[in-house]
Motif scaffolding. Structure first.
Motif, PDB file in Angstrom:
ATOM      1  N   LYS A   1       0.618  -1.012  -0.322  1.00 35.71           N
ATOM      2  CA  LYS A   1       0.055   0.008   0.065  1.00 35.71           C
ATOM      3  C   LYS A   1       0.964   1.502  -0.499  1.00 35.71           C
ATOM      4  CE  LYS A   1      -4.226  -2.480   2.576  1.00 35.71           C
ATOM      5  NZ  LYS A   1      -4.877  -2.150   3.358  1.00 35.71           N
ATOM      6  N   GLY A   2       2.515   0.782   0.293  1.00 35.04           N
ATOM      7  CA  GLY A   2       2.656   2.973  -0.052  1.00 35.04           C
ATOM      8  C   GLY A   2       3.370   2.629   1.779  1.00 35.04           C
ATOM      9  N   ARG A   3       2.635   2.174   2.762  1.00 37.19           N
ATOM     10  CA  ARG A   3       2.845   2.724   3.587  1.00 37.19           C
ATOM     11  C   ARG A   3       4.935   1.666   4.351  1.00 37.19           C
ATOM     12  NH1 ARG A   3      -1.594  -0.140   6.654  1.00 37.19           N
ATOM     13  NH2 ARG A   3      -0.950  -1.752   6.096  1.00 37.19           N
ATOM     14  N   ILE A   4       5.423   2.770   4.946  1.00 35.20           N
ATOM     15  CA  ILE A   4       6.662   2.547   5.266  1.00 35.20           C
ATOM     16  C   ILE A   4       6.848   2.736   7.306  1.00 35.20           C
ATOM     17  CG2 ILE A   4       8.393   3.006   4.008  1.00 35.20           C
ATOM     18  CD1 ILE A   4       8.633   5.473   4.662  1.00 35.20           C
TER      19      ILE A   4
ATOM     20  N   ALA B   1       1.378   2.577  15.150  1.00 31.99           N
ATOM     21  CA  ALA B   1       2.244   2.259  14.793  1.00 31.99           C
ATOM     22  C   ALA B   1       3.651   2.014  14.274  1.00 31.99           C
ATOM     23  CB  ALA B   1       1.753   0.392  14.170  1.00 31.99           C
ATOM     24  N   GLY B   2       3.257   3.849  14.157  1.00 30.69           N
ATOM     25  CA  GLY B   2       5.226   3.994  13.579  1.00 30.69           C
ATOM     26  C   GLY B   2       4.437   4.426  12.015  1.00 30.69           C
ATOM     27  N   ARG B   3       4.202   4.325  11.661  1.00 29.10           N
ATOM     28  CA  ARG B   3       3.910   4.296  10.192  1.00 29.10           C
ATOM     29  C   ARG B   3       3.237   5.418   9.394  1.00 29.10           C
ATOM     30  NH1 ARG B   3      -0.667  -0.917   9.601  1.00 29.10           N
ATOM     31  NH2 ARG B   3      -0.924   0.323  10.278  1.00 29.10           N
ATOM     32  N   VAL B   4       4.014   5.748   8.016  1.00 30.04           N
ATOM     33  CA  VAL B   4       2.749   6.595   7.678  1.00 30.04           C
ATOM     34  C   VAL B   4       3.205   6.038   5.570  1.00 30.04           C
ATOM     35  CG1 VAL B   4       4.209   8.741   8.424  1.00 30.04           C
ATOM     36  CG2 VAL B   4       5.623   7.632   6.868  1.00 30.04           C
ATOM     37  N   LEU B   5       2.105   6.990   5.165  1.00 27.60           N
ATOM     38  CA  LEU B   5       2.239   6.402   3.427  1.00 27.60           C
ATOM     39  C   LEU B   5       2.261   7.530   3.136  1.00 27.60           C
ATOM     40  CD1 LEU B   5       0.203   4.770   1.710  1.00 27.60           C
ATOM     41  CD2 LEU B   5      -1.429   6.176   2.249  1.00 27.60           C
TER      42      LEU B   5
ATOM     43  N   LYS C   1      10.311  -2.195  -2.316  1.00 26.54           N
ATOM     44  CA  LYS C   1      10.218  -2.785  -1.397  1.00 26.54           C
ATOM     45  C   LYS C   1      10.646  -2.734  -0.334  1.00 26.54           C
ATOM     46  CE  LYS C   1       9.490  -7.468   1.176  1.00 26.54           C
ATOM     47  NZ  LYS C   1       8.128  -7.107   1.733  1.00 26.54           N
ATOM     48  N   LYS C   2      12.453  -2.111  -1.222  1.00 25.23           N
ATOM     49  CA  LYS C   2      13.040  -2.290  -0.199  1.00 25.23           C
ATOM     50  C   LYS C   2      14.206  -0.593   0.003  1.00 25.23           C
ATOM     51  CE  LYS C   2      15.090  -7.310  -0.299  1.00 25.23           C
ATOM     52  NZ  LYS C   2      15.088  -7.065   0.936  1.00 25.23           N
TER      53      LYS C   2
ATOM     54  N   THR D   1       3.164   9.759  -5.840  1.00 25.16           N
ATOM     55  CA  THR D   1       4.125  10.465  -6.557  1.00 25.16           C
ATOM     56  C   THR D   1       5.014  10.442  -6.081  1.00 25.16           C
ATOM     57  OG1 THR D   1       2.985  13.033  -5.457  1.00 25.16           O
ATOM     58  CG2 THR D   1       2.126  12.568  -7.827  1.00 25.16           C
ATOM     59  N   LEU D   2       5.450  10.459  -4.590  1.00 23.36           N
ATOM     60  CA  LEU D   2       6.878  10.028  -4.388  1.00 23.36           C
ATOM     61  C   LEU D   2       7.535   9.685  -4.311  1.00 23.36           C
ATOM     62  CD1 LEU D   2       6.235  12.955  -1.276  1.00 23.36           C
ATOM     63  CD2 LEU D   2       7.261  13.838  -3.289  1.00 23.36           C
ATOM     64  N   ARG D   3       6.346   8.480  -4.042  1.00 27.58           N
ATOM     65  CA  ARG D   3       7.089   7.187  -4.571  1.00 27.58           C
ATOM     66  C   ARG D   3       8.016   6.769  -6.329  1.00 27.58           C
ATOM     67  NH1 ARG D   3       2.541   4.655  -1.697  1.00 27.58           N
ATOM     68  NH2 ARG D   3       1.669   3.921  -4.070  1.00 27.58           N
ATOM     69  N   GLU D   4       7.279   7.041  -6.659  1.00 26.22           N
ATOM     70  CA  GLU D   4       7.364   7.399  -8.173  1.00 26.22           C
ATOM     71  C   GLU D   4       8.448   8.030  -8.631  1.00 26.22           C
ATOM     72  OE1 GLU D   4       5.274   8.982 -12.539  1.00 26.22           O
ATOM     73  OE2 GLU D   4       3.661   7.895 -11.106  1.00 26.22           O
ATOM     74  N   TYR D   5       8.659   9.663  -7.832  1.00 23.87           N
ATOM     75  CA  TYR D   5       9.913  10.393  -8.145  1.00 23.87           C
ATOM     76  C   TYR D   5      11.558   9.499  -7.543  1.00 23.87           C
ATOM     77  CZ  TYR D   5      12.802  14.211  -7.611  1.00 23.87           C
ATOM     78  OH  TYR D   5      13.980  15.863  -7.450  1.00 23.87           O
TER      79      TYR D   5
END
Length: 149
Positions: free
Chosen positions: A15-18, A91-95, A108-109, A99-103
């Motif tokens: 889902k794009g969460r870290i 849980a200390g996560r953000v989505l 995954k890693k 657009t930033l994932r693509e940039y």
């Protein structure tokens, strides 16, 4: 302002969460109650992670850059145009927005790299490629000539 040090290998889910590592999360909790700003880096294909107070401090400086200067305008467009306020969940996560994932080419890693008052978020592949690219370093600035490590 807190010093973010070290590198942390993390994973991004489908889902794009870290999940922010515990040590960094504790610093963010005390520094900004888990509120961060994620934006594009102007020179590298990675993301910058600012604690919200640090972002509020530098935003006026970015806005004050000369709008008729092409390089300054590019920096404004990338930094302000991609700036995304986020808050760590319980849980200390953000989505990370698509657009930033693509940039930054995030899959995954990932690696979260401390940079003092901010962090950088890199795809593992791009980080490794950057480490292997010694040619692109350019000339040493005068400030580094007197630095003794």
């Amino acid at each position: 302002m807190s010093n973010f040090l070290g590198s942390h290998a993390i994973n991004m889910d489908a889902k794009g969460r870290i999940a922010i590592p515990a040590r960094v999360r504790e610093d963010l909790a005390s520094l900004c109650e888990g509120r961060i700003v994620l934006t594009a880096h102007t020179e590298e294909r990675c993301l910058l992670v600012y604690p919200e107070p640090k972002w509020r401090e530098i935003l006026p400086k970015i806005e004050a850059l000369p709008s008729f200067n092409k390089a300054a305008r590019r920096a404004q467009r990338l930094l302000i145009g991609h700036a995304t306020p986020l808050e760590l969940d319980s849980a200390g996560r953000v989505l990370v927005p698509p657009t930033l994932r693509e940039y930054a080419g995030l899959e995954k890693k990932l690696l979260l790299i401390g940079q003092g008052s901010k962090l950088e978020l890199w795809s593992e592949d791009r980080w490794t490629a950057w480490l292997d690219d010694a040619e692109g370093d350019g000339e040493m600035p005068p400030e580094m000539e007197s630095l003794s490590l």
